[in-house]
Design an enzyme around this catalytic site. Structure first.
Site, PDB file in Angstrom:
ATOM      1  N   THR A 192       0.820  -1.214   0.000  1.00 38.81           N
ATOM      2  CA  THR A 192       0.000   0.000   0.000  1.00 38.81           C
ATOM      3  C   THR A 192       0.853   1.262   0.000  1.00 38.81           C
ATOM      4  O   THR A 192       1.985   1.259   0.514  1.00 38.81           O
ATOM      5  CB  THR A 192      -0.905  -0.012   1.255  1.00 38.81           C
ATOM      6  OG1 THR A 192      -1.430   1.289   1.476  1.00 38.81           O
ATOM      7  CG2 THR A 192      -0.133  -0.401   2.518  1.00 38.81           C
ATOM      8  N   ASP A 193       0.291   2.358  -0.530  1.00 41.15           N
ATOM      9  CA  ASP A 193       1.004   3.646  -0.482  1.00 41.15           C
ATOM     10  C   ASP A 193       1.140   4.153   0.963  1.00 41.15           C
ATOM     11  O   ASP A 193       1.926   5.064   1.222  1.00 41.15           O
ATOM     12  CB  ASP A 193       0.301   4.696  -1.356  1.00 41.15           C
ATOM     13  CG  ASP A 193      -1.119   5.016  -0.921  1.00 41.15           C
ATOM     14  OD1 ASP A 193      -1.659   4.308  -0.045  1.00 41.15           O
ATOM     15  OD2 ASP A 193      -1.706   5.986  -1.461  1.00 41.15           O
ATOM     16  N   GLU A 194       0.366   3.576   1.882  1.00 40.72           N
ATOM     17  CA  GLU A 194       0.405   4.064   3.265  1.00 40.72           C
ATOM     18  C   GLU A 194       1.755   3.805   3.937  1.00 40.72           C
ATOM     19  O   GLU A 194       2.052   4.414   4.958  1.00 40.72           O
ATOM     20  CB  GLU A 194      -0.746   3.453   4.083  1.00 40.72           C
ATOM     21  CG  GLU A 194      -2.089   3.837   3.495  1.00 40.72           C
ATOM     22  CD  GLU A 194      -3.282   3.497   4.366  1.00 40.72           C
ATOM     23  OE1 GLU A 194      -3.153   3.516   5.599  1.00 40.72           O
ATOM     24  OE2 GLU A 194      -4.344   3.204   3.786  1.00 40.72           O
ATOM     25  N   TYR A 248      -1.345  -0.402  11.067  1.00 41.36           N
ATOM     26  CA  TYR A 248      -1.592  -1.123   9.807  1.00 41.36           C
ATOM     27  C   TYR A 248      -0.452  -0.867   8.822  1.00 41.36           C
ATOM     28  O   TYR A 248       0.160  -1.805   8.293  1.00 41.36           O
ATOM     29  CB  TYR A 248      -2.930  -0.683   9.190  1.00 41.36           C
ATOM     30  CG  TYR A 248      -3.046  -0.991   7.710  1.00 41.36           C
ATOM     31  CD1 TYR A 248      -3.097  -2.311   7.259  1.00 41.36           C
ATOM     32  CD2 TYR A 248      -3.087   0.030   6.748  1.00 41.36           C
ATOM     33  CE1 TYR A 248      -3.189  -2.597   5.892  1.00 41.36           C
ATOM     34  CE2 TYR A 248      -3.182  -0.241   5.388  1.00 41.36           C
ATOM     35  CZ  TYR A 248      -3.229  -1.558   4.964  1.00 41.36           C
ATOM     36  OH  TYR A 248      -3.310  -1.851   3.619  1.00 41.36           O
ATOM     37  N   LYS A 298       2.436  -3.424   7.203  1.00 40.84           N
ATOM     38  CA  LYS A 298       2.635  -3.625   5.763  1.00 40.84           C
ATOM     39  C   LYS A 298       4.080  -3.270   5.372  1.00 40.84           C
ATOM     40  O   LYS A 298       4.688  -3.946   4.546  1.00 40.84           O
ATOM     41  CB  LYS A 298       1.642  -2.772   4.956  1.00 40.84           C
ATOM     42  CG  LYS A 298       0.198  -3.198   5.049  1.00 40.84           C
ATOM     43  CD  LYS A 298      -0.115  -4.566   4.470  1.00 40.84           C
ATOM     44  CE  LYS A 298      -0.019  -4.630   2.974  1.00 40.84           C
ATOM     45  NZ  LYS A 298      -0.516  -5.942   2.448  1.00 40.84           N
TER      46      LYS A 298
HETATM   47  N1  LIG Z   1      -8.349  -1.628  -0.091  1.00 43.06           N
HETATM   48  C1  LIG Z   1      -7.429  -0.761  -0.478  1.00 43.06           C
HETATM   49  O1  LIG Z   1      -7.747   0.409  -0.771  1.00 43.06           O
HETATM   50  C2  LIG Z   1      -5.989  -1.191  -0.601  1.00 43.06           C
HETATM   51  C3  LIG Z   1      -5.079  -0.301  -1.190  1.00 43.06           C
HETATM   52  C4  LIG Z   1      -3.739  -0.731  -1.344  1.00 43.06           C
HETATM   53  C5  LIG Z   1      -3.359  -1.980  -0.920  1.00 43.06           C
HETATM   54  N2  LIG Z   1      -4.274  -2.820  -0.326  1.00 43.06           N
HETATM   55  C6  LIG Z   1      -3.803  -4.154   0.094  1.00 43.06           C
HETATM   56  O2  LIG Z   1      -4.523  -5.101  -0.692  1.00 43.06           O
HETATM   57  C7  LIG Z   1      -4.743  -6.294   0.050  1.00 43.06           C
HETATM   58  C8  LIG Z   1      -6.217  -6.631   0.055  1.00 43.06           C
HETATM   59  O3  LIG Z   1      -6.954  -5.555   0.635  1.00 43.06           O
HETATM   60  P1  LIG Z   1      -8.541  -5.609   0.750  1.00 43.06           P
HETATM   61  O4  LIG Z   1      -9.001  -4.215   0.838  1.00 43.06           O
HETATM   62  O5  LIG Z   1      -9.099  -6.512  -0.291  1.00 43.06           O
HETATM   63  O6  LIG Z   1      -8.696  -6.291   2.187  1.00 43.06           O
HETATM   64  P2  LIG Z   1      -9.901  -7.142   2.782  1.00 43.06           P
HETATM   65  O7  LIG Z   1      -9.846  -6.919   4.261  1.00 43.06           O
HETATM   66  O8  LIG Z   1     -11.175  -6.838   2.069  1.00 43.06           O
HETATM   67  O9  LIG Z   1      -9.519  -8.647   2.452  1.00 43.06           O
HETATM   68  C9  LIG Z   1      -8.520  -9.346   3.139  1.00 43.06           C
HETATM   69  C10 LIG Z   1      -8.715 -10.838   2.881  1.00 43.06           C
HETATM   70  O10 LIG Z   1      -7.624 -11.524   3.513  1.00 43.06           O
HETATM   71  C11 LIG Z   1      -8.153 -12.657   4.238  1.00 43.06           C
HETATM   72  N3  LIG Z   1      -7.276 -12.955   5.354  1.00 43.06           N
HETATM   73  C12 LIG Z   1      -7.044 -12.189   6.467  1.00 43.06           C
HETATM   74  N4  LIG Z   1      -6.184 -12.831   7.293  1.00 43.06           N
HETATM   75  C13 LIG Z   1      -5.848 -14.008   6.688  1.00 43.06           C
HETATM   76  C14 LIG Z   1      -5.008 -15.099   7.068  1.00 43.06           C
HETATM   77  N5  LIG Z   1      -4.331 -15.098   8.225  1.00 43.06           N
HETATM   78  N6  LIG Z   1      -4.912 -16.148   6.213  1.00 43.06           N
HETATM   79  C15 LIG Z   1      -5.593 -16.175   5.042  1.00 43.06           C
HETATM   80  N7  LIG Z   1      -6.424 -15.168   4.645  1.00 43.06           N
HETATM   81  C16 LIG Z   1      -6.542 -14.104   5.465  1.00 43.06           C
HETATM   82  C17 LIG Z   1      -9.530 -12.196   4.697  1.00 43.06           C
HETATM   83  O11 LIG Z   1     -10.379 -13.289   5.035  1.00 43.06           O
HETATM   84  C18 LIG Z   1     -10.010 -11.396   3.481  1.00 43.06           C
HETATM   85  O12 LIG Z   1     -10.645 -12.244   2.560  1.00 43.06           O
HETATM   86  C19 LIG Z   1      -4.160  -6.035   1.440  1.00 43.06           C
HETATM   87  O13 LIG Z   1      -2.898  -6.619   1.498  1.00 43.06           O
HETATM   88  C20 LIG Z   1      -4.083  -4.515   1.527  1.00 43.06           C
HETATM   89  O14 LIG Z   1      -3.020  -4.126   2.378  1.00 43.06           O
HETATM   90  C21 LIG Z   1      -5.568  -2.441  -0.165  1.00 43.06           C
END
Ligand SMILES: NC(=O)c1ccc[n+]([C@@H]2O[C@H](COP(=O)([O-])OP(=O)(O)OC[C@H]3O[C@@H](n4cnc5c(N)ncnc54)[C@H](O)[C@@H]3O)[C@@H](O)[C@H]2O)c1
Length: 350
Positions: free
Chosen positions: A125-127, A153, A157
């Protein structure tokens, strides 16, 4: 393309969209989706793929070393999305973030090295770059910006990014890291700002806007993010970091007013609440590297049309979010937003 692709966290927001994206655009790839189904994971999101011979769902925890080692056998590439992903939850309790985001990532890296996986894409993430000032609009995060995470968080990351870097450097794992800005689109768990606000408004409720509402986020549609991950998976340089963004900076207040406008509501639906602790002021992504090297550009994030179609998805899929909002999520929501003191909005420049 890789014949067998292991995706972690495929039942979450971006994971669901990414699994669908790969099944659509790479029909010969066998997708193995590993997800523990935490509060934000929803197996129903992909229920229609149940009989797809090139899709396998595995209910497992990425911290389970034995399971990950076994699952990695015969896998050509990994896209690692599984994470604890909500900043507010990391402020309430840091431990699940360290466990999944740090220990879980290392567990996967160990398994991938042992199985000689050909490519590992770590979705970050950009964070991890911290926060930019509102006074310097010309500044953006680039891949060499200092890593200065501010929330638990973001810190977890950033730690996982460093572990991926080390696995590449020390063990020769062919790994890439992506750092994307804030995503919006279908299937986003309604604790995140856009689905939270849209579903509150559809229920005739107010929306809790943090502080003065001037914090800026750089919004990208999830389909653009999925395209970018695929580009990095197939064409990225081993060991490289790629920023992903859509040049779409909006303050939270502007975003809120656009959502109110789309749903025909007025400013009386805004409730200014006490700010998030340590709230980052501004994120802005320079994604010129991925454009230059991998010929990727955002094409589906046009504002406000892409936001409008996202709102429409939540309007049409009320059953999906009503089921979530009526469950255990309710307790978390009330703790965080309903019982939060109301704030007097103040103008701030930094
Ligand atoms: N949402 C955003 O805007 C955004 C932006 C940049 C990066 N990201 C990154 O993208 C990824 C996905 O984000 P998201 O928004 O879809 O998150 P989300 O919370 O919607 O989904 C996370 C998924 O990971 C699964 N999970 C959690 N712990 C687990 C474990 N121990 N073992 C197996 N599965 C597990 C959860 O059940 C869920 O299905 C993350 O790594 C996040 O840091 C998200």
């Amino acid at each position: 393309m890789f014949a067998k692709l292991l995706i972690t966290g495929g039942c979450g927001f971006i994971g669901t969209n990414f699994v669908r994206h790969v099944r659509r655009s790479r029909p010969h790839t066998h997708v193995v989706n590993v997800d523990v189904l935490s509060y934000s994971g929803n197996a129903d999101n992909l229920a229609d793929l149940r009989d797809d011979p090139r899709y396998t769902f595995v209910h497992a925890d990425i911290c389970d070393a034995e399971r990950m080692r076994a699952l990695m056998t015969g896998v050509h590439a990994v896209v690692h999305l599984a994470a604890e992903s909500h900043v507010d939850r990391s402020i309430l309790d840091t431990r699940p973030f360290i466990r999944t985001n740090v220990l879980g990532t290392q567990t996967l890296l160990d398994a991938a090295v042992a199985a000689r996986v050909r490519r590992f894409v770590h979705v970050s993430t950009d964070e991890v770059y911290g926060s930019l000032s509102l006074d310097r609009p010309e500044l953006r995060f680039h891949e060499d910006s200092p890593i200065r995470p501010n929330s638990p968080y973001a810190a977890s990351k950033a730690a996982s990014d460093m572990l991926v870097r080390a696995a590449h450097h020390t063990f020769g794992l062919d790994a890439c890291i992506t750092r994307c800005s804030n995503n919006f689109g279908p299937y986003q768990f309604p604790e995140k700002v856009i689905p939270l606000f849209v579903t509150n408004l559809l229920e005739g409720k107010q929306v809790p806007l943090y502080g003065d509402g001037l914090n800026v986020r750089d919004w990208i549609h999830v389909e653009d993010h999925c395209e970018a991950i695929l580009a990095v998976l197939e064409r990225g340089k081993a060991g490289a970091v790629y920023n992903i963004g859509a040049d779409n900076e909006r303050s939270n207040l502007e975003l809120t007013r656009t959502l109110l406008h789309i749903l025909g509501k007025g400013d009386e639906f805004i409730r200014h609440v006490e700010d998030r602790l340590g709230h980052d002021r501004r994120y802005a992504i320079d994604s010129s590297k991925i454009a230059r090297e991998l010929d990727w550009r955002a094409t589906r994030s046009a504002w406000p049309d892409a936001l409008f179609s996202t709102v429409n998805w939540y309007v049409k899929n009320t059953d999906w979010w009503r089921r979530i909002k009526s469950g255990a999520y309710r307790e978390f929501h009330d703790k965080l937003y309903e019982n939060r003191p109301v704030a007097t909005p103040v103008r701030a420049n930094a």
